[in-house]
Write a protein that holds these residues in place. Structure first.
Motif, short mmCIF file in Angstrom:
data_model
loop_
_atom_site.label_atom_id
_atom_site.label_comp_id
_atom_site.label_asym_id
_atom_site.label_seq_id
_atom_site.Cartn_x
_atom_site.Cartn_y
_atom_site.Cartn_z
N ARG A 115 0.84 -1.19 0.00
CA ARG A 115 0.00 0.00 0.00
C ARG A 115 0.88 1.25 0.00
O ARG A 115 1.86 1.32 0.72
N SER A 116 0.47 2.23 -0.80
CA SER A 116 1.17 3.51 -0.78
C SER A 116 0.71 4.29 0.45
O SER A 116 -0.16 3.83 1.19
N ALA A 117 1.27 5.45 0.66
CA ALA A 117 0.94 6.25 1.85
C ALA A 117 -0.55 6.56 1.95
O ALA A 117 -1.09 6.64 3.05
N ASP A 118 -1.23 6.70 0.81
CA ASP A 118 -2.66 7.00 0.85
C ASP A 118 -3.53 5.75 0.91
O ASP A 118 -4.75 5.83 0.87
N GLY A 119 -2.90 4.56 1.00
CA GLY A 119 -3.65 3.31 1.16
C GLY A 119 -3.97 2.58 -0.13
O GLY A 119 -4.52 1.48 -0.09
N THR A 120 -3.65 3.15 -1.28
CA THR A 120 -3.94 2.46 -2.55
C THR A 120 -2.88 1.41 -2.84
O THR A 120 -1.70 1.61 -2.55
N PRO A 121 -3.28 0.28 -3.43
CA PRO A 121 -2.30 -0.76 -3.76
C PRO A 121 -1.39 -0.32 -4.91
O PRO A 121 -1.83 0.37 -5.83
N ARG A 122 -0.11 -0.73 -4.82
CA ARG A 122 0.83 -0.43 -5.90
C ARG A 122 1.84 -1.55 -6.03
O ARG A 122 2.14 -2.25 -5.06
N VAL A 123 2.36 -1.73 -7.24
CA VAL A 123 3.38 -2.76 -7.52
C VAL A 123 4.73 -2.23 -7.04
O VAL A 123 5.13 -1.13 -7.43
N VAL A 124 5.42 -3.02 -6.21
CA VAL A 124 6.74 -2.62 -5.72
C VAL A 124 7.86 -3.52 -6.22
O VAL A 124 9.03 -3.16 -6.10
N ALA A 125 7.51 -4.69 -6.76
CA ALA A 125 8.55 -5.59 -7.26
C ALA A 125 7.96 -6.54 -8.30
O ALA A 125 6.80 -6.92 -8.22
N THR A 126 8.79 -6.90 -9.27
CA THR A 126 8.45 -7.92 -10.25
C THR A 126 9.36 -9.11 -9.98
O THR A 126 10.59 -8.99 -10.11
N LEU A 127 8.79 -10.23 -9.57
CA LEU A 127 9.58 -11.42 -9.29
C LEU A 127 9.78 -12.27 -10.54
O LEU A 127 10.84 -12.86 -10.72
N VAL A 128 8.75 -12.37 -11.38
CA VAL A 128 8.84 -13.10 -12.64
C VAL A 128 8.33 -12.16 -13.72
O VAL A 128 7.20 -11.67 -13.65
N ASP A 129 9.16 -11.90 -14.72
CA ASP A 129 8.78 -11.03 -15.82
C ASP A 129 8.14 -11.89 -16.92
O ASP A 129 8.71 -12.90 -17.32
N PRO A 130 6.96 -11.49 -17.41
CA PRO A 130 6.31 -12.28 -18.47
C PRO A 130 7.18 -12.41 -19.73
O PRO A 130 7.03 -13.36 -20.49
N LYS A 131 8.10 -11.49 -19.94
CA LYS A 131 8.98 -11.54 -21.11
C LYS A 131 9.88 -12.78 -21.09
O LYS A 131 10.39 -13.19 -22.12
N ASP A 132 10.04 -13.40 -19.89
CA ASP A 132 10.86 -14.61 -19.79
C ASP A 132 10.12 -15.84 -20.32
O ASP A 132 10.74 -16.89 -20.51
N GLY A 133 8.80 -15.74 -20.53
CA GLY A 133 8.03 -16.82 -21.14
C GLY A 133 7.63 -17.94 -20.20
O GLY A 133 7.16 -18.99 -20.66
N ASN A 134 7.77 -17.78 -18.90
CA ASN A 134 7.42 -18.84 -17.95
C ASN A 134 5.96 -18.76 -17.52
O ASN A 134 5.36 -17.69 -17.51
N THR A 135 5.42 -19.91 -17.14
CA THR A 135 4.13 -19.96 -16.44
C THR A 135 4.43 -20.41 -15.02
O THR A 135 5.48 -21.01 -14.74
N VAL A 136 3.51 -20.12 -14.11
CA VAL A 136 3.74 -20.38 -12.68
C VAL A 136 2.74 -21.40 -12.18
O VAL A 136 1.55 -21.32 -12.47
#
Length: 189
Positions: A115-136
């Motif tokens: 959550r950002s300071a105002d409480g809205t959700p935000r992306v802070v990290a990408t663990l798997v990039d879709p460009k790598d072509g993997n499924t989870v």
């Protein structure tokens, strides 16, 4: 007639200025007491409270603008899991997201939300990039770690329906970043 031993005191007769001064002093004390308050009482203190912990619910990935290019189709949250990944007392959400492709197996992205300071959700990290072509698959959050099995392809000749590489992965927050490792006892097929 006998004169009193003590001369007449000026403050024994009230005047309007005395009432104004008294009202001002009482208002000042009231204002100060409303600002300075003791902490509220609790039956038990938490084992380790964090002053940064302000949110008790994990961020909802609905409506988040993920860093994923899907063209004319929209991004879909395939699955999500929550947990306190950085030890600040507030839960994060980890979402597995892919494009809503009408056919085939679109690659997944794995994103950490807070959550950002105002409480809205935000992306802070990408663990798997879709460009790598993997499924989870086999995705979870346990004991402050993100666990997943990444399914990929050994070459471009392998059909996108049938991944032939299996790679277990684990991410853990250390020194201000998510570090990836392979869980103990994991083997690639």
């Amino acid at each position: 007639m006998q004169h009193p031993a003590v001369p007449e005191l000026a403050h024994t007769h009230t005047r309007p200025i005395h009432w104004v001064a008294t009202a001002t002093a009482v208002a000042g004390v009231m204002a100060l007491s409303s600002v300075v308050q003791p902490d509220s009482a609790t039956a038990a203190q938490p084992a380790h409270a964090s002053p940064r912990a302000t949110h008790t619910t994990a961020p909802d990935p609905a409506g988040v603008d993920f860093p994923l290019t899907c063209g004319p189709v929209k991004a879909v949250v395939k699955t999500k899991a929550t947990g306190d990944l950085d030890g600040d007392g507030s839960p994060e959400t980890v979402a597995v997201v892919h494009c809503d492709a009408p056919m085939g197996t679109p690659p997944d992205g794995v994103y950490v939300l807070t959550r950002s300071a105002d409480g809205t959700p935000r992306v802070v990290a990408t663990l798997v990039d879709p460009k790598d072509g993997n499924t989870v698959s086999d995705f979870s959050v346990r004991d402050g770690s993100v666990l997943a099995t990444l399914l990929g392809y050994s070459s471009t000749d392998v059909p996108r329906c049938c991944p032939d590489v299996t790679e277990p992965a684990r991410w853990q927050w250390k020194n201000g970043a998510f570090l990836r490792s392979t869980p103990a006892g994991a083997h690639s097929v």
